[in-house]
Design an enzyme around this catalytic site. Structure first.
Site, short mmCIF file in Angstrom:
data_model
loop_
_atom_site.label_atom_id
_atom_site.label_comp_id
_atom_site.label_asym_id
_atom_site.label_seq_id
_atom_site.Cartn_x
_atom_site.Cartn_y
_atom_site.Cartn_z
N VAL A 192 2.10 0.99 7.68
CA VAL A 192 2.90 -0.15 8.16
C VAL A 192 1.97 -1.31 8.48
CG1 VAL A 192 4.62 1.47 9.09
CG2 VAL A 192 2.93 0.46 10.64
N VAL A 193 2.52 -2.41 8.97
CA VAL A 193 1.71 -3.62 9.22
C VAL A 193 0.46 -3.32 10.03
CG1 VAL A 193 3.42 -5.46 9.10
CG2 VAL A 193 3.25 -4.07 11.17
N GLU A 194 -0.56 -4.14 9.81
CA GLU A 194 -1.85 -3.94 10.48
C GLU A 194 -1.75 -4.43 11.92
OE1 GLU A 194 -4.14 -2.16 9.50
OE2 GLU A 194 -6.14 -2.95 9.79
N ASP A 246 10.84 2.94 5.50
CA ASP A 246 10.38 1.61 5.90
C ASP A 246 11.39 1.07 6.91
OD1 ASP A 246 8.32 -0.65 4.47
OD2 ASP A 246 9.96 -1.47 5.69
N MET A 305 0.81 -1.21 0.00
CA MET A 305 0.00 0.00 0.00
C MET A 305 0.85 1.27 0.00
SD MET A 305 -2.92 -1.17 -0.35
CE MET A 305 -3.96 0.27 -0.16
N SER A 334 -6.89 -0.80 7.56
CA SER A 334 -8.13 -1.31 6.97
C SER A 334 -9.19 -1.54 8.04
CB SER A 334 -7.93 -2.66 6.29
OG SER A 334 -6.65 -2.86 5.86
N ASN A 355 -6.72 -1.47 -2.64
CA ASN A 355 -5.64 -2.17 -3.35
C ASN A 355 -6.14 -2.72 -4.69
OD1 ASN A 355 -3.28 -3.57 -3.86
ND2 ASN A 355 -3.76 -5.26 -2.49
N GLU A 409 -11.56 5.97 1.51
CA GLU A 409 -12.40 6.30 2.66
C GLU A 409 -11.60 7.24 3.56
OE1 GLU A 409 -15.15 2.33 3.42
OE2 GLU A 409 -13.18 2.38 4.33
N ASN A 414 -15.73 -2.35 3.99
CA ASN A 414 -15.51 -3.68 4.54
C ASN A 414 -16.66 -4.11 5.45
OD1 ASN A 414 -13.19 -4.13 3.14
ND2 ASN A 414 -11.85 -3.31 4.73
N LYS A 448 1.62 0.52 15.24
CA LYS A 448 1.24 1.83 14.71
C LYS A 448 1.36 2.88 15.82
CE LYS A 448 -1.92 -0.01 11.14
NZ LYS A 448 -1.45 0.32 9.81
N HIS A 485 -8.01 5.76 3.90
CA HIS A 485 -7.98 4.34 3.55
C HIS A 485 -8.06 4.15 2.03
CE1 HIS A 485 -10.16 0.19 3.75
NE2 HIS A 485 -8.87 0.05 3.55
P1 NAD Z 1 2.90 -4.74 3.68
O1 NAD Z 1 3.24 -5.83 4.59
O2 NAD Z 1 2.99 -4.94 2.22
O3 NAD Z 1 3.80 -3.47 4.02
C1 NAD Z 1 4.03 -2.99 5.30
C2 NAD Z 1 5.43 -2.39 5.33
O4 NAD Z 1 5.61 -1.71 6.56
C3 NAD Z 1 6.54 -3.44 5.24
O5 NAD Z 1 7.42 -3.10 4.19
C4 NAD Z 1 7.25 -3.35 6.60
O6 NAD Z 1 8.64 -3.56 6.50
C5 NAD Z 1 6.94 -1.94 7.01
N1 NAD Z 1 6.96 -1.70 8.44
C6 NAD Z 1 6.49 -2.48 9.43
N2 NAD Z 1 6.64 -1.85 10.63
C7 NAD Z 1 7.22 -0.66 10.37
C8 NAD Z 1 7.61 0.44 11.16
N3 NAD Z 1 7.44 0.44 12.48
N4 NAD Z 1 8.18 1.51 10.57
C9 NAD Z 1 8.38 1.53 9.25
N5 NAD Z 1 8.00 0.52 8.44
C10 NAD Z 1 7.42 -0.56 9.00
O7 NAD Z 1 1.44 -4.28 4.10
P2 NAD Z 1 0.35 -3.52 3.26
O8 NAD Z 1 -0.53 -4.50 2.60
O9 NAD Z 1 0.99 -2.46 2.45
O10 NAD Z 1 -0.53 -2.85 4.40
C11 NAD Z 1 -0.15 -1.67 5.05
C12 NAD Z 1 -1.35 -1.08 5.75
O11 NAD Z 1 -2.37 -0.81 4.79
C13 NAD Z 1 -2.01 -1.98 6.78
O12 NAD Z 1 -2.49 -1.21 7.83
C14 NAD Z 1 -3.14 -2.63 6.00
O13 NAD Z 1 -4.19 -3.07 6.83
C15 NAD Z 1 -3.57 -1.49 5.15
N6 NAD Z 1 -4.29 -1.86 3.90
C16 NAD Z 1 -3.89 -2.94 3.17
C17 NAD Z 1 -4.58 -3.26 2.00
C18 NAD Z 1 -4.15 -4.43 1.15
O14 NAD Z 1 -4.94 -4.89 0.35
N7 NAD Z 1 -2.94 -4.90 1.28
C19 NAD Z 1 -5.66 -2.48 1.58
C20 NAD Z 1 -6.02 -1.37 2.34
C21 NAD Z 1 -5.32 -1.07 3.50
#
Ligand code: NAD
Length: 725
Positions: A412-414, A355, A336, A441, A465, A474, A512, A419, A462
């Site tokens: 970053v990670v969910e 990152d 994202m 999300s 993807n 959103e 969602n 966060k 929000h």
């Molecule tokens: P992802 O795993 O592809 O990427 C997350 C990145 O964050 C990774 O590269 C990781 O190294 C980095 N990271 C983790 N902790 C960190 C920190 N403390 N500081 C800096 N970097 C850090 O995940 P994603 O799919 O891109 O999702 C990211 C966010 O977007 C989540 O909250 C997810 O719920 C939300 N989201 C995802 C989607 C989807 O379809 N993938 C859609 C909408 C929203």
């Protein structure tokens, strides 16, 4: 009333009609504008001293943006005869441009679509500028119609039947170069190098004057007028071949759910063998068959939803202007984060990206630049664009680097803990007026904001993807988010070309939350013995781009399980926990990403194939229902829980207008546009009918119980769309 169309004479024998609506951003052919054109033509037609007439616009980037869709929307209850009369009136007005005692030229700069393109094709000749905004096209099929003011009569006679079929049934616009190749435009006028807009307008005008004079002298326009008034010469075999190939193509594209392109094709094939006048009558009659049909109404609704969204600032105070965003920070360069960075860079917004993992940062940076540099025509990034966009992404490792950003988006990670720790570390580095946003999300915006010094400048933004393709965003308002923050987040998303809707904080936000009951029900159907084919088939027959079972595999079953648990915790009375889903995740059946989920996937393929081992896997979870379910029952079971959830969202005032639900679902999950949106569809059925449809399903539990809002509407006869009125 101020006039839109002015008549002037740049030279004593050259008449010039200039369109420029002082009250609007675009020239629209509303009824009063057509009346102005008619009055000018009446005066000019009598003149025998003129060398010609030129029609142009002085609206930057727009020649004519089409007919007035709001007039169409208001005319929903008119009779067939009235529709024919309106079409005939428009066509007979434009026809006069091809009957004048002098040649007529449309000098087109900017978009020229719909009714505007019809006006242009009734002129004897068309010139188009080389501005990238200059395009001509007939998008009417996207509104469930076809051109009804003679566009289907005149276009095939100018460019040939086959080209016209492609233009009118496809609805896509073409630029000047393509128009010249097709014979739709006479020439391209190079105005893009002009020193000023006034100089560009003058160049176009001079070229049009020269063309008028050449036509007047040669009399060529009289020969084409004669030729274009006749039937099109084509053998039975050629006609039959064109009909068969175009029908097959259109049927495959529309899946039989959009009737307008086929109706336009059949009309053009038939009317091509009539003379111009008879073809005009045929067009008006066929137009009346489509106008006002449910698909036409639904597609007009989608147009109005989009139009409304463009004007919505996201807050009640319309005077509150969004703060300009000149620099964006993105934290987390995964799927994202890199997509969001790419969307910013594409609009030439510089991005500071970080990152926790260096390899993710490098990969995310590359992906952001490549996404921004994607060129549709080249089907990939071009070197020119890569060189342009690469300097706009700055990869950093220190939090202090975000001090210059107007807006920082965390992706970053969910994980709530991760966060919140990040915000605690980051906030002191941000500028006093900077906005911090999360792309989460599912995690509550209120909870994420709870440790912040400035929760009023925090919200959810929000994205969906893949960010490059999905138009919905959103914007989530936490309990303490200020209006200024919301207005700025909305303005920012619009600046990226997205359609943002503002949603109050809560489990699943909007999209969602509504998607989940539908996905959940798909598993309930499966475990009660309905085959995957029938579950997905019912959703696709309803018009969804893919069935819910396929969607599980695309989203990833682990992600779906996590989202499901959030919904289950929030609404345990109606969201069931699926033990099948849990077992599949445990078994590593995660969907496309693990090459097996509900379907099996070959290496390097995203196309699911039946998995022979799945039946045995499903067996322990099966509780076959005694009766075989009819397709309609399956459809009701999938979509009514979604609708009931929407009524709860409305009752809880999670969105500011019912229309936001419809826009969100169309742009967020591909809810079928030809149904106009979930609530638009429900309004065509009526709340009372929906209550009836729920009755046979009520024994399945609370998730099928009619909600108080639905019962209220059933009693009062009101529509969902009237709730904000
Ligand atoms: P992802 O795993 O592809 O990427 C997350 C990145 O964050 C990774 O590269 C990781 O190294 C980095 N990271 C983790 N902790 C960190 C920190 N403390 N500081 C800096 N970097 C850090 O995940 P994603 O799919 O891109 O999702 C990211 C966010 O977007 C989540 O909250 C997810 O719920 C939300 N989201 C995802 C989607 C989807 O379809 N993938 C859609 C909408 C929203």
């Amino acid at each position: 009333m101020s006039s839109v169309v002015t008549l002037s004479f740049p030279e004593p024998d050259i008449a010039l009609l200039t369109l420029d609506d002082p009250t609007k951003g675009a020239n629209i052919l509303a009824r009063p504008v057509l009346e102005e054109i008619a009055a000018h033509l009446t005066a000019l037609e009598r003149r025998s001293d003129l060398a010609g007439l030129i029609v142009r616009s002085l609206k930057p980037g727009i020649f004519i943006a089409g007919a007035d869709i709001r007039e169409f929307a208001a005319a929903k209850d008119i009779t067939r005869e009235q529709t024919i009369a309106i079409a005939t009136e428009g066509r007979t007005l434009f026809e006069r441009l091809a009957r004048t005692p002098f040649p007529t030229v449309a000098a087109i700069d900017g978009i020229c679509v719909g009714g505007g393109a019809e006006l242009a094709v009734w002129c004897d000749r068309r010139l188009m500028t080389d501005s990238p905004k200059t395009q001509i096209g007939f998008p009417e099929v996207k509104l469930g119609m076809f051109p009804g003011w003679g566009g289907t009569v005149r276009t095939p006679r100018i460019v040939g039947l086959s080209n016209a079929v492609e233009l009118i049934t496809g609805g896509e616009s073409i630029d000047g170069r393509a128009a010249v190749l097709m014979g739709l435009a006479t020439d391209i006028v190079r105005t893009s190098t002009a020193p000023s807009p006034a100089a560009a307008a003058d160049q176009l005008l001079q070229a049009a004057v020269a063309l008028v004079r050449a036509e007047k002298q040669s009399g060529d326009y009289l020969r084409t007028r004669e030729q274009w008034s006749q039937p099109i010469v084509m053998s039975e075999t050629e006609l039959g071949f064109l009909g068969a190939t175009a029908t097959a193509y259109i049927t495959q594209q529309t899946k039989g759910q959009y009737p307008a392109p086929i109706a336009a094709l059949n009309l053009m094939l038939e009317a091509s063998q009539s003379d111009e006048n008879a073809a005009g009558v045929q067009e008006a009659e066929a137009f009346a068959e489509l106008f006002g049909t449910p698909v036409n109404r639904a597609l007009i609704n989608v147009f109005l939803l989009t139009d409304r969204n463009k004007k919505d600032t996201g807050v009640a105070d319309r005077g509150l202007k969004p703060r300009p965003i000149a620099s964006v920070g993105v934290i987390g360069a995964g799927i994202m984060g890199s997509g969001i960075a790419g969307a910013c860079v594409k609009r030439e917004l510089p991005v500071t990206l970080t990152d926790a993992r260096p390899e993710s940062l490098a990969g995310g940076m590359r992906k952001a630049v490549e996404e921004a540099s994607y060129d549709r025509a080249a089907k990939g990034p071009t070197t020119e664009r890569l060189l342009k966009f690469a300097p706009l992404v700055r990869a950093v490792v220190a939090d202090s680097e975000f001090a210059r950003c107007d807006l920082v988006i965390e992706a970053v990670v969910e994980n709530e803990q991760a966060k919140r720790e990040l915000y605690a570390k980051l906030e002191s580095h941000l500028r006093d007026d900077a906005i911090l946003a999360s792309n989460t999300s599912a995690i509550s915006i209120g909870r994420l904001a709870s440790g912040l010094k400035h929760p009023e400048r925090f919200c959810g933004i929000h994205f969906f993807n893949p960010v490059r393709k999905m138009p919905l965003v959103e914007v989530i308002r936490g309990p303490q988010t200020s209006d200024a923050t919301i207005a700025t987040a909305v303005g920012f998303a619009k600046g990226l070309g997205k359609s943002p809707i503002v949603v109050e904080d809560g489990p699943g936000f909007l999209v969602n939350r509504l998607l989940f009951p539908y996905m959940n029900e798909a598993l309930e159907l499966l475990t009660s013995g309905v085959s995957m084919k029938h579950v997905d088939g019912a959703a696709k027959a309803f018009g969804m781009p893919m069935g819910p079972i396929t969607l599980y595999d695309v989203v990833g079953l682990d992600t779906a399980l996590f989202a499901g648990s959030v919904m289950h915790d929030a609404f345990p009375d109606r969201v069931l926990a699926s033990s099948l889903l849990e077992a599949m995740v445990k078994a590593g059946r995660l969907g496309q990403k693990s090459k097996v989920g509900f379907f099996a996937y070959k290496e390097k393929s995203d196309k699911g194939e039946p998995d022979p081992t799945f039946d045995a896997f499903l067996q322990p979870y099966l509780r076959p229902s005694p009766a075989k379910l009819e397709p309609q029952t399956i459809t009701n079971r999938l979509f009514l829980p979604m609708l009931l959830e929407a009524t709860r969202v409305l009752a809880e005032k999670k969105v500011r207008d019912p229309r936001d639900v419809d826009l969100g679902l169309i742009f967020g999950i591909g809810f079928p546009p030809f149904k106009g949106g979930l609530l638009c569809w429900a309004d065509t059925l009526g709340a009372a009918k929906i209550v009836e449809m729920l009755k046979p399903l009520e024994n399945l539990g609370a998730r099928f119980a009619p909600t108080p809002l639905l019962l209220d509407l059933a009693k009062s006869g009101k529509k969902f769309y009237e709730l904000n009125a």
